[in-house]
Design an enzyme around this catalytic site. Structure first.
Site, PDB file in Angstrom:
ATOM      1  CB  SER A 178      -0.930   0.014   1.217  1.00 39.65           C
ATOM      2  OG  SER A 178      -0.187  -0.135   2.417  1.00 39.65           O
ATOM      3  CG  ASP A 237      -4.118   5.216   7.124  1.00 39.66           C
ATOM      4  OD1 ASP A 237      -2.943   5.061   7.513  1.00 39.66           O
ATOM      5  OD2 ASP A 237      -4.546   4.708   6.067  1.00 39.66           O
ATOM      6  CG  HIS A 283      -0.913   3.808   4.739  1.00 35.00           C
ATOM      7  ND1 HIS A 283      -2.123   3.286   5.145  1.00 35.00           N
ATOM      8  CD2 HIS A 283      -0.278   2.833   4.048  1.00 35.00           C
ATOM      9  CE1 HIS A 283      -2.230   2.040   4.702  1.00 35.00           C
ATOM     10  NE2 HIS A 283      -1.127   1.738   4.050  1.00 35.00           N
TER      11      HIS A 283
END
Length: 365
Positions: A51, A340, A343
């Site tokens: 991600s 978040d 990240h």
């Protein structure tokens, strides 16, 4: 690197002032473009991994690990979520921008992608993926094997557009990013724990390194030469891991950080071995552990106020679908290291990427 001796006090003062100003600009995450060595050309950036460099590959997958909804992308183009797991740009975007190639790096699976975009690079990364094949299965995302298959398709498309010789030139001179390991350790090994009965931490790190090494050799066979392989960050200090494993006080989980260090200590010599045995390769280990930990330990040095929580919701656990438009976000995300609970923010990424490019860029040439 030692600076040359400067004879006069005035020259010494001027040089020192310039250095201080440069350091200050970099610490702010400035947009200074990288200066490449003379006669060096980087035609494209190509990314694989999880991600951190997922540019939207998960958008159309049947998985809960998505970021194509608000508040993700709050500061991205026209304030639109794109599938990037942050408020704006990812490290892949920042690197391709700093190299002067283009503004953002698209996902290979982006349905709007055109031939010009293919020629200057794409990302095959999928949020939730990892070197361990079980990691991607847990959350139904693209495995490294899937990403490799797509890369082979990509090469065929390039050859159709520009021919085999030009394609090999693009591949040999591009910079490849391989970013994975966090989900293997944080999720597959620790939180879900499906590998704990089979492996202790050192042997699991061996599995990860072996899988990563095999992948690097595969893309090398297909033409990749300049390959940046990112180590694992201090996963025990990620906000979500503090919440899940750090106790009531949400402290950094030392066991998790030690696992990341064990993995990194095994990855680095393996990359050095590959670099010495694969002809014309420039395989570079990128240390992300120490730069990120330094920001976490000394946030005020970098202009951050909050490093133990994300900007989204409570910041303790929200990530992917748990970070959604029903939740508030912090009033000033530039003061937060994390967007978040997993990240970094765009500003956090910018500071890290400026440090990384400054340290490693010449190792590729």
């Amino acid at each position: 690197m030692m600076l040359p001796h400067i004879s006069t006090t005035r020259s010494s003062f001027s040089t020192s002032l310039i250095i201080i100003l440069l350091i200050f600009i970099l610490s702010l995450g400035g947009s200074t473009r990288v200066t490449l060595p003379k006669n060096v050309h980087v035609p494209a950036v190509i990314a694989f991994g999880d991600s951190i460099v997922d540019q939207g590959a998960n958008n159309n997958l049947n998985t809960i690990l998505k970021a194509n909804f608000a508040p993700y992308g709050k500061d991205f183009v026209a304030g639109q979520p794109s599938g990037r797991f942050t408020n704006n740009k990812t490290p892949a975007d920042l690197i391709v921008e700093e190299l002067g190639i283009k503004d953002i790096l698209p996902a290979y699976l982006d349905p709007s992608i055109n031939d010009k975009e293919l020629l200057t690079g794409v990302s095959f990364a999928s949020g939730g993926s990892g070197y361990d094949p079980e990691t991607s299965k847990i959350v139904s995302v693209l495995s490294f094997e899937d990403q490799l298959k797509q890369f082979k398709e990509y090469i065929e498309k390039l050859e159709h557009m520009v021919g085999e010789e030009k394609t090999q030139y693009i591949l040999a001179n591009s910079i490849f990013l391989v970013v994975a390991g966090s989900d293997d350790l944080a999720n597959t090994y620790f939180i879900i724990g499906i590998r704990k009965l089979q492996y202790d931490i050192p042997s699991y790190a061996d599995l990860m390194v072996s899988s990563g090494s095999n992948f690097i050799q595969e893309i090398y066979k297909l033409g990749a030469r300049r390959i940046a392989v990112f180590g694992a960050p201090p996963i025990g200090c990620l906000p979500s891991q503090r919440t899940l494993a750090g106790g009531v006080a949400r402290m950094c989980k030392d066991e998790y950080n030690e696992a990341a260090q064990i993995y990194n200590s095994k990855l680095q010599p393996q990359l050095e071995y590959l670099n010495s045995t694969l002809a014309e390769s420039r395989i570079v280990y990128v240390d992300i552990y120490n730069p990120l930990l330094d920001i976490i330990k000394h946030p005020k040095n970098y202009g951050f106020e909050v490093v133990d929580k994300g900007c989204c919701g409570t910041g303790n656990i929200e990530v992917a679908i748990l970070c959604n438009n029903l939740l508030p976000t912090c009033s000033d995300d530039s003061k937060y290291l994390f967007w978040d609970s997993y990240h970094p923010t765009n500003r956090g990424y910018s500071i890290l990427i400026n440090q990384i490019l400054g340290k490693y860029i010449n190792d590729f040439f």
